[in-house]
Design a protein around this motif. Structure first.
Motif, mmCIF file in Angstrom:
data_model
loop_
_atom_site.group_PDB
_atom_site.id
_atom_site.type_symbol
_atom_site.label_atom_id
_atom_site.label_comp_id
_atom_site.label_asym_id
_atom_site.label_seq_id
_atom_site.Cartn_x
_atom_site.Cartn_y
_atom_site.Cartn_z
ATOM 1 N N PHE B 51 0.517 -1.199 -0.011
ATOM 2 C CA PHE B 51 -0.051 -0.072 -0.246
ATOM 3 C C PHE B 51 0.859 1.383 -0.092
ATOM 4 O O PHE B 51 0.432 2.032 -0.426
ATOM 5 C CB PHE B 51 -0.976 0.042 1.084
ATOM 6 N N GLY B 320 -8.600 -1.216 -20.040
ATOM 7 C CA GLY B 320 -9.334 -0.538 -18.426
ATOM 8 C C GLY B 320 -10.209 -2.051 -18.292
ATOM 9 O O GLY B 320 -10.723 -1.925 -17.102
ATOM 10 N N ALA B 328 -8.185 -7.950 -13.295
ATOM 11 C CA ALA B 328 -8.761 -7.428 -12.321
ATOM 12 C C ALA B 328 -8.560 -6.775 -10.953
ATOM 13 O O ALA B 328 -8.999 -5.750 -10.528
ATOM 14 C CB ALA B 328 -9.983 -8.745 -11.899
ATOM 15 N N VAL B 329 -7.963 -7.961 -10.360
ATOM 16 C CA VAL B 329 -7.973 -7.612 -8.612
ATOM 17 C C VAL B 329 -6.144 -5.908 -9.174
ATOM 18 O O VAL B 329 -6.387 -5.066 -8.608
ATOM 19 C CB VAL B 329 -6.614 -8.271 -8.669
ATOM 20 N N GLY B 332 -8.089 -3.231 -9.895
ATOM 21 C CA GLY B 332 -7.750 -2.476 -8.161
ATOM 22 C C GLY B 332 -6.562 -1.344 -8.086
ATOM 23 O O GLY B 332 -6.215 -0.576 -7.364
ATOM 24 N N TYR B 335 -5.428 1.471 -9.432
ATOM 25 C CA TYR B 335 -6.777 2.204 -9.163
ATOM 26 C C TYR B 335 -6.190 2.982 -7.656
ATOM 27 O O TYR B 335 -5.508 4.180 -6.745
ATOM 28 C CB TYR B 335 -8.569 1.940 -8.444
ATOM 29 N N ILE B 336 -6.016 2.021 -6.273
ATOM 30 C CA ILE B 336 -5.527 2.601 -5.343
ATOM 31 C C ILE B 336 -4.133 3.473 -4.634
ATOM 32 O O ILE B 336 -3.996 4.108 -4.309
ATOM 33 C CB ILE B 336 -5.684 1.336 -3.691
ATOM 34 N N GLY B 338 -3.959 5.769 -7.520
ATOM 35 C CA GLY B 338 -2.966 6.606 -7.333
ATOM 36 C C GLY B 338 -3.845 6.830 -9.005
ATOM 37 O O GLY B 338 -4.209 8.225 -9.793
ATOM 38 N N LYS B 340 -5.445 5.930 -12.712
ATOM 39 C CA LYS B 340 -6.467 5.792 -13.503
ATOM 40 C C LYS B 340 -6.976 4.958 -14.034
ATOM 41 O O LYS B 340 -6.839 5.277 -15.529
ATOM 42 C CB LYS B 340 -7.377 6.906 -13.997
ATOM 43 N N GLY B 342 -8.305 3.026 -17.845
ATOM 44 C CA GLY B 342 -8.946 3.086 -18.555
ATOM 45 C C GLY B 342 -8.540 3.507 -20.007
ATOM 46 O O GLY B 342 -7.413 3.201 -19.133
#
Lengths: 342, 503
Positions: B51, B320, B328-329, B332, B335-336, B338, B340, B342
């Motif tokens: 993280f 994306g 898929a993970v 995620g 995203y986390i 920061g 984007k 897509g």
């Protein structure tokens, strides 16, 4: 003499009571300070990589900082959220098993999926709510939802609306659209918003109601366009997209409605544990880094708990449950379940 | 171009990124080898773990785990007949017979090299043709997924063993198991008997672990007194000529892997099964008959499932859209951190595409190195005395079944399917078709209904679509060919054609 004796006895008794009280108080405060004295288990309602999973994994490291213990996250998807809800309910009400859920269990009752909804849980935090948009491919000639409805009515049973399984956001908003407009549209359910939008981009369906979270990047890239925001008040960042109520005032009675992400523990959890969790989660949700994440994610931050959260949940449930009842999609009437009409 | 190259080389020139990729790949191989510990799970745990890291560091570790994990599944499939991951199911068909013949070392060696080739093909397609492949993948309609599922289920024919009838029964049984749980389209419970536990369905990995692992452990009890097969570990590196011999097949099956991997609804497990079937149909003279230790039966699925990694990255990086569960993970994770994910990802963070390509390449090379290391030791696993090996298999299976959902009920299912699988094997029913049914049955079910709903439940419109849409037409013709190709009609037709030519 006698009185003195009596007084002293009373004093003694009072003292004892006070001591007991103080003792129990210190005991309870000790308990509060003790919670949590071991790692917690966090149960995520949806699978790895989904929106609920993303929110859970972005938030938890912040919570751990304030809680001082680890939250071990596990995904327990299945049964549109019924599996995770039942699992957390089957665990002891001690605050050590925390549910990371979305709006779905609110209508498990009317859909006959499970008897459990969030009334069996205490909301620790309702983190954020999502905005719903109605999207279509950028090259479609439609400019408003009204254009779609007119087109569908002119060409019955040919235009395809994407949706997802019962209980999902696209399903609920599709029901709103169908009840309001009574248009003869074909509905094709997909495994979720993502797969539905993929089919939309591939031209296999024509339009769909999805969370802004899922559609944001596709909208920004101009592959999809938003025809309406399903809200009766302006949504920050989406001011140039018309509100659904502009063309369809009848939508007002369903709104505000939206998907949400929340943290729950079983009813009966000791107050001290609920308080410790509520404090930690409220602080974590307020962290600027997490707030940035939520905004990038296309959701509206809420960070509510206690009574406010309970009221929020009740309203959300009334709207969804009665909507499904009116659309003929409910298996068990909300009245039977004691859910009041909104 | 030079900036692209510098992004590509980022993970190569930064020692810490290189170390993380190596570490991830190494860990991935072992996570992948243990049934039930899936790459998807490992990557989602890494999200919390990494993280606070720099996004590039986190990605380097995850990419390594992904690449290594997809390969690692083959280890246990070859050595113990328990696929470490669903994408290694097809690997066990010929891999385990090879171990029984004392060639486990060579089998792992060949597997490692073709996995590397497959991985490279996937990466090259990702690097050169990502936007095109992504758009192609979007063109697959629900009816095309139906056709893919039907085509896959036809593999029952090549997995049935002694009797087609028994194979069909196994396949149908698998489909029924796959149907248990909540119908995804109507939320109706199917075969759930009003139990909430059953509403979630039976995870197919549980069926897989039980039917392969436990049933294998029980079967081994029949052979307690057998002489242990000595493994020949003198030559584990496949010779250059062997590699060259398998290159055409690995390239062909790699392309199957890339396409199936890039399709958002299918992943490495289905790709590997398709590749196995392709090998069985196209290789005229395999090294041994298929199912008895043919190297071709090992080459095809292993090249395909590693090629599917690059394939799955294609829609993820360009649109994306996840190509499989792991990507898929990863979306995620982006995203986390920061970013984007897509269609704008490549414009807003231009380094990410070539960084990922470079990182995947590096992970693929590490996979080759780590894969070839320690084979001698691993091959000896087969020589472990049965009294130690059997309890180990059971332990591994129980841990694996529990790890999927942290659900004790899954262990009971796994044990039940294990005993049932043993009985099936005893009576000459194959297990492969059961797993095939569990994987493809639900895909066929929902795709058929989606396709019919799209045409307002009118069969004539549905059949018209099959003939007028290019992808559907090709798939339909392929299915017809697969069916007719197995009948006397085809032999006659061929004979007739030959005669006409001669005349």
């Amino acid at each position: 003499m006698r009185t003195t004796k009596k007084t002293s006895l009373t004093t003694l008794l009072k003292g004892a009571a006070a001591a007991l009280l103080a003792g129990s108080l210190s005991l309870s405060s000790a308990f509060a300070a003790d919670f949590p004295d071991k790692d917690l288990q966090g149960v995520i309602m949806w699978g790895a990589g989904g929106a609920t999973d993303n929110v859970a994994r972005a938030l938890t490291p912040h919570v751990e900082k304030y809680l001082g213990k680890k939250i071990v996250l596990t995904n327990k998807s299945g049964g549109a959220g019924a599996i995770s809800t039942n699992y957390v309910f089957s665990r002891p009400a001690n605050g050590y098993t925390v549910l990371y859920g979305a709006e779905n269990p609110q209508i498990h009752g009317v859909l006959g999926l499970s008897k459990l909804d969030y009334s069996s849980f205490i909301p620790v935090n309702i983190i954020a709510s999502g905005t719903t948009v109605i999207v279509t491919r950028a090259d479609k000639e439609w400019k408003t939802v009204k254009d779609i409805v007119d087109d569908v009515k002119a060409h019955p049973d040919t235009i395809k609306m994407g949706t997802a399984g019962p209980g999902s956001l696209p399903f609920v908003v599709s029901s709103m659209l169908k009840t309001t407009t009574e248009m003869p549209v074909l509905t094709v359910p997909f495994d979720g918003e993502g797969p539905g939008m993929t089919a939309l981009e591939g031209g296999h369906i024509d339009f769909m109601a999805v969370g802004l979270t899922a559609a944001r990047e596709q909208l920004k890239a101009g592959r999809l366009k938003a025809l309406a925001v399903v809200s009766d008040t302006a949504v920050p960042g989406m001011e140039n997209v018309p509100l659904i109520t502009e063309d369809f005032p009848a939508f007002k009675k369903f709104l505000p409605w939206g998907p949400f992400y929340g943290i729950f523990v079983k009813q009966g959890t000791p107050e001290e544990a609920v308080k410790a969790l509520t404090d930690a989660f409220a602080k974590a949700v307020a962290e600027p880094q997490f707030q940035d994440f939520i905004k990038d994610f296309g959701a509206t931050p809420l960070n509510i708990h206690g009574d406010e959260a309970v009221q929020y949940l009740k309203h959300n449930q009334s709207v969804s449950a009665w909507l499904l009842q009116d659309a003929g999609a409910a298996k068990i009437s909300p009245e039977e379940l004691g859910i009041p009409r909104p | 171009m030079s900036t692209d190259l510098s992004y590509f080389l980022m993970p190569w020139l930064d020692p810490s990124l290189m170390m993380l990729t190596a570490l991830g790949t190494f860990a991935g191989i072992y996570i992948g080898a243990i049934p039930g510990l899936s790459v998807t799970m490992a990557v989602s745990i890494l999200i919390s773990f990494t993280f606070s890291w720099e996004v590039n560091d986190a990605l380097a570790l995850m990419v390594g785990v992904y690449m290594g994990g997809v390969y690692g599944g083959s280890r246990t499939a070859i050595l113990l007949n328990i696929p470490g991951a669903p994408s290694a199911i097809a690997t066990s068909f010929d891999g385990f017979p090879l171990a029984k013949l004392g060639e486990a070392g060579k089998a792992i060696g060949v597997t490692t090299v073709v996995s590397f080739i497959g991985g490279m093909v996937g990466i090259v397609v990702l690097a050169l043709a990502a936007p095109m492949v992504a758009d192609f993948a979007l063109m697959f309609a629900p009816r095309d997924y139906l056709l893919l599922a039907v085509m896959g289920l036809l593999l029952v024919g090549s997995m049935s063993g002694e009797s087609l009838a028994k194979g069909l029964f196994s396949g149908a049984l698998g489909i029924t198991i796959g149907m248990v749980g909540m119908d995804p389209l109507t939320a109706e419970g199917r075969f759930t008997f009003d139990s909430v536990t059953l509403l979630g369905g039976i995870p197919y990995v549980v069926v897989m672990i039980g039917m392969f692992g436990i049933s294998e452990a029980i079967s081994q009890l029949h052979h307690l007194k057998d002489v242990v097969i000595r493994q020949d570990v003198s030559k584990i590196l496949p010779s250059w000529s062997t590699v060259v011999k398998y290159i055409p097949l690995s390239i062909r099956t790699s392309f199957i892997g890339v396409i199936i991997g890039a399709l958002p609804g299918t992943g490495g497990d289905i790709a590997a099964l398709f590749a196995y079937d392709h090998a069985k149909r196209s290789v005229k003279k395999p090294s041994r008959p298929f199912g008895q230790g043919a190297y071709e039966g090992l080459v095809a699925p292993e090249a395909a499932n590693n090629a599917a990694v690059g394939g799955a990255y294609i829609p993820m990086l360009t649109l994306g859209i996840p190509g499989d569960a792991v990507t898929a993970v990863m979306i995620g994770a982006l995203y986390i951190h920061g970013l984007k994910p897509g269609p704008m990802l490549m414009i807003e963070t231009p380094h990410l595409f070539w960084f990922s390509v470079g990182n995947l390449t590096l992970a693929n090379i590490f996979m080759l190195i780590f894969g070839l290391m320690g084979i001698r030791l691993f091959a000896k696993i087969v020589e472990i005395p049965k009294g130690v090996l059997i309890p180990l298999i059971v332990l591994l299976s129980v841990v694996g079944a529990y790890a999927i959902n942290n659900n004790v009920v899954d262990i009971y299912w796994m044990l039940g399917f294990g005993i049932f699988g043993y009985l099936l094997k005893m009576y000459g029913f194959q297990i492969g078709p059961v797993i095939l049914g569990v994987i493809l049955g639900p895909l066929m079910d929902v795709s058929y209904r989606r396709a019919m709903m799209s045409v307002n439940n009118t069969p004539d419109a549905f059949f018209m679509d099959l003939l007028t849409n290019p992808i559907s037409l090709v798939l339909t013709l392929a299915i017809l060919f697969m069916l007719i190709g197995q009948t006397p009609l085809w032999t006659k037709l061929k004979a007739g054609l030959a005669k006409a030519k001669a005349a």
